[in-house]
Design a protein around this motif. Structure first.
Motif, PDB file in Angstrom:
ATOM      1  N   PRO A  86       0.760  -1.296   0.186  1.00 22.66           N
ATOM      2  CA  PRO A  86       0.109  -0.062   0.059  1.00 22.66           C
ATOM      3  C   PRO A  86       0.832   1.451   0.104  1.00 22.66           C
ATOM      4  O   PRO A  86       1.978   1.208   0.426  1.00 22.66           O
ATOM      5  CB  PRO A  86      -0.742  -0.222   1.310  1.00 22.66           C
ATOM      6  CG  PRO A  86      -0.785  -1.551   1.583  1.00 22.66           C
ATOM      7  CD  PRO A  86       0.509  -2.071   1.188  1.00 22.66           C
ATOM      8  N   LEU A  87       0.466   2.148  -0.606  1.00 23.66           N
ATOM      9  CA  LEU A  87       1.121   3.872  -0.661  1.00 23.66           C
ATOM     10  C   LEU A  87       0.886   4.352   0.675  1.00 23.66           C
ATOM     11  O   LEU A  87      -0.216   4.452   1.093  1.00 23.66           O
ATOM     12  CB  LEU A  87       0.554   4.356  -1.980  1.00 23.66           C
ATOM     13  CG  LEU A  87       1.141   5.619  -1.989  1.00 23.66           C
ATOM     14  CD1 LEU A  87       2.687   5.529  -2.375  1.00 23.66           C
ATOM     15  CD2 LEU A  87       0.503   6.589  -3.076  1.00 23.66           C
ATOM     16  N   GLY A  88       1.888   4.883   0.943  1.00 23.90           N
ATOM     17  CA  GLY A  88       1.994   5.825   2.220  1.00 23.90           C
ATOM     18  C   GLY A  88       2.395   6.932   2.052  1.00 23.90           C
ATOM     19  O   GLY A  88       3.241   7.321   0.932  1.00 23.90           O
ATOM     20  N   ASP A 120      10.790   5.670   7.852  1.00 12.83           N
ATOM     21  CA  ASP A 120      10.841   4.388   8.457  1.00 12.83           C
ATOM     22  C   ASP A 120       9.767   3.657   9.077  1.00 12.83           C
ATOM     23  O   ASP A 120       9.688   2.343   9.128  1.00 12.83           O
ATOM     24  CB  ASP A 120      12.311   4.405   9.530  1.00 12.83           C
ATOM     25  CG  ASP A 120      13.416   4.776   8.715  1.00 12.83           C
ATOM     26  OD1 ASP A 120      13.498   4.639   7.852  1.00 12.83           O
ATOM     27  OD2 ASP A 120      14.246   5.426   9.616  1.00 12.83           O
ATOM     28  N   SER A 121       9.152   4.669   9.974  1.00  8.23           N
ATOM     29  CA  SER A 121       7.721   3.810  10.473  1.00  8.23           C
ATOM     30  C   SER A 121       6.936   3.257   9.592  1.00  8.23           C
ATOM     31  O   SER A 121       6.307   2.171   9.664  1.00  8.23           O
ATOM     32  CB  SER A 121       7.145   4.893  11.344  1.00  8.23           C
ATOM     33  OG  SER A 121       6.025   4.686  11.848  1.00  8.23           O
ATOM     34  N   LEU A 122       6.758   4.073   8.384  1.00 10.89           N
ATOM     35  CA  LEU A 122       5.583   3.583   7.388  1.00 10.89           C
ATOM     36  C   LEU A 122       6.251   2.112   6.657  1.00 10.89           C
ATOM     37  O   LEU A 122       5.378   1.288   6.374  1.00 10.89           O
ATOM     38  CB  LEU A 122       5.506   4.930   6.367  1.00 10.89           C
ATOM     39  CG  LEU A 122       4.715   5.740   6.745  1.00 10.89           C
ATOM     40  CD1 LEU A 122       4.462   6.900   5.574  1.00 10.89           C
ATOM     41  CD2 LEU A 122       3.077   5.350   7.116  1.00 10.89           C
ATOM     42  N   LYS A 123       7.688   2.121   6.633  1.00 10.13           N
ATOM     43  CA  LYS A 123       8.063   1.169   5.893  1.00 10.13           C
ATOM     44  C   LYS A 123       8.003  -0.249   6.754  1.00 10.13           C
ATOM     45  O   LYS A 123       7.680  -1.316   6.455  1.00 10.13           O
ATOM     46  CB  LYS A 123       9.531   1.341   5.581  1.00 10.13           C
ATOM     47  CG  LYS A 123       9.961   2.196   4.407  1.00 10.13           C
ATOM     48  CD  LYS A 123      11.250   2.562   4.224  1.00 10.13           C
ATOM     49  CE  LYS A 123      11.553   3.426   2.965  1.00 10.13           C
ATOM     50  NZ  LYS A 123      12.977   3.834   2.685  1.00 10.13           N
ATOM     51  N   LYS A 125       5.750  -0.522   8.911  1.00 12.84           N
ATOM     52  CA  LYS A 125       4.160  -1.043   8.730  1.00 12.84           C
ATOM     53  C   LYS A 125       3.652  -1.822   7.565  1.00 12.84           C
ATOM     54  O   LYS A 125       2.684  -2.183   7.395  1.00 12.84           O
ATOM     55  CB  LYS A 125       3.295   0.095   8.859  1.00 12.84           C
ATOM     56  CG  LYS A 125       3.369   0.719  10.292  1.00 12.84           C
ATOM     57  CD  LYS A 125       2.489   1.992  10.311  1.00 12.84           C
ATOM     58  CE  LYS A 125       2.545   2.805  11.569  1.00 12.84           C
ATOM     59  NZ  LYS A 125       2.303   2.028  12.860  1.00 12.84           N
ATOM     60  N   GLY A 126       4.658  -2.003   6.597  1.00 13.17           N
ATOM     61  CA  GLY A 126       4.541  -2.705   5.225  1.00 13.17           C
ATOM     62  C   GLY A 126       3.959  -1.915   4.151  1.00 13.17           C
ATOM     63  O   GLY A 126       3.358  -2.333   3.165  1.00 13.17           O
ATOM     64  N   THR A 127       4.062  -0.437   4.445  1.00 14.37           N
ATOM     65  CA  THR A 127       3.637   0.421   3.162  1.00 14.37           C
ATOM     66  C   THR A 127       5.021   0.929   2.454  1.00 14.37           C
ATOM     67  O   THR A 127       6.127   0.747   2.760  1.00 14.37           O
ATOM     68  CB  THR A 127       2.818   1.666   3.771  1.00 14.37           C
ATOM     69  OG1 THR A 127       3.792   2.302   4.661  1.00 14.37           O
ATOM     70  CG2 THR A 127       1.873   1.232   4.635  1.00 14.37           C
ATOM     71  N   SER A 128       4.683   1.494   1.295  1.00 12.19           N
ATOM     72  CA  SER A 128       5.702   2.236   0.511  1.00 12.19           C
ATOM     73  C   SER A 128       5.438   3.743   0.661  1.00 12.19           C
ATOM     74  O   SER A 128       4.474   4.200  -0.231  1.00 12.19           O
ATOM     75  CB  SER A 128       5.819   1.604  -0.934  1.00 12.19           C
ATOM     76  OG  SER A 128       5.967   0.385  -0.855  1.00 12.19           O
ATOM     77  N   GLY A 205      -6.105   4.283   6.537  1.00 13.73           N
ATOM     78  CA  GLY A 205      -5.404   3.972   7.602  1.00 13.73           C
ATOM     79  C   GLY A 205      -5.345   4.992   8.603  1.00 13.73           C
ATOM     80  O   GLY A 205      -6.085   6.038   8.695  1.00 13.73           O
ATOM     81  N   ASN A 206      -4.322   4.973   9.391  1.00 10.16           N
ATOM     82  CA  ASN A 206      -4.411   6.038  10.396  1.00 10.16           C
ATOM     83  C   ASN A 206      -3.386   7.274   9.897  1.00 10.16           C
ATOM     84  O   ASN A 206      -2.597   7.250   9.355  1.00 10.16           O
ATOM     85  CB  ASN A 206      -3.534   5.693  11.865  1.00 10.16           C
ATOM     86  CG  ASN A 206      -4.235   4.286  12.366  1.00 10.16           C
ATOM     87  OD1 ASN A 206      -5.543   4.444  12.438  1.00 10.16           O
ATOM     88  ND2 ASN A 206      -3.694   3.475  12.804  1.00 10.16           N
TER      89      ASN A 206
END
Length: 223
Positions: A86-88, A120-123, A125-128, A205-206
């Motif tokens: 998923p895109l962040g 780094d936090s988004l990565k 969580k499994g997002t790009s 998401g959040n």
């Protein structure tokens, strides 16, 4: 022509000069009658792809500068995104950095590290993640007053560890030029490009908002 880095033509890709839109045919070819008033042509990146070329290792090269309608082909090469995460998005609003009040030091020592921690936090969580600036990167008033912090300096100092897209604000104009819109914004387009578009969805998401008093700095994290 719009094609992949392996040479495969891409159909139904939107191409624009900032005023006009067209799409590519089955052979990846497009035709656009344009005065190229803004000095560039850009591609709206289709879902699942990104520009093959990056500037400074983090700015997708989705545009081509075109100074005159000389009939030359303006081509774009895209590549498939390596993952299907998923895109962040991290959105940076109104930093208005100038060479005064310690702004540049705060940019380097507080804002950029904060953004990279969010990346780094988004990565994790499994997002790009990608980073989008929402304009007013600098302040043309302070540039005109002699504080001398220009767009090229912001771009040099704003080193984030994710693909970076810029949009222009009303304080990102060239303060030394008065005239038509296209000429006033030319400095921004020359340094950072302009008017990006991408056809990639964002999963819900959040959201996290982090604001700093006195700097006009804030960013929103979404995934």
């Amino acid at each position: 022509i719009v094609k992949t880095d392996t040479g495969t033509p891409l159909a139904d890709v939107v191409v624009s000069d900032g005023y006009n839109l067209t799409t590519t045919d089955v052979n990846g070819k497009y035709i656009m009658k344009s005065e190229v008033a803004l000095g560039y042509i850009f591609v709206s990146t289709p879902d699942g792809y990104e520009p093959a070329a990056f500037l400074d290792n983090n700015r997708p090269k989705f545009w081509q500068q075109v100074r005159k309608t000389d009939g030359k082909s303006v081509d774009f090469i895209l590549r498939k995104i390596a993952d299907n995460n998923p895109l962040g998005i991290i959105a940076i609003a109104d930093p208005q950095i100038s060479n005064r009040c310690g702004d540049v030091e705060l940019l380097k020592n507080m804002i950029v590290p904060d953004v990279n921690r969010a990346i780094d936090s988004l990565k994790a969580k499994g997002t790009s993640p990608i980073v989008i600036t929402l304009g007013d990167l600098i302040c043309d008033v302070f540039v005109a007053d002699g504080y001398g912090y220009t767009l090229d300096l912001f771009n040099k100092d704003f080193k984030v560890n994710a693909p970076l897209y810029h949009t222009m604000g009303n304080h990102d104009n060239d303060p030394y030029f008065a005239g038509d819109f296209a000429e006033v914004v030319e400095a921004f387009a020359d340094v950072l490009g302009d008017k990006f578009a991408a056809n990639r969805g964002i999963e819900s998401g959040n959201d996290t908002l982090n604001g700093r008093e006195g700097m006009g700095e804030s960013f929103v994290v979404a995934y």
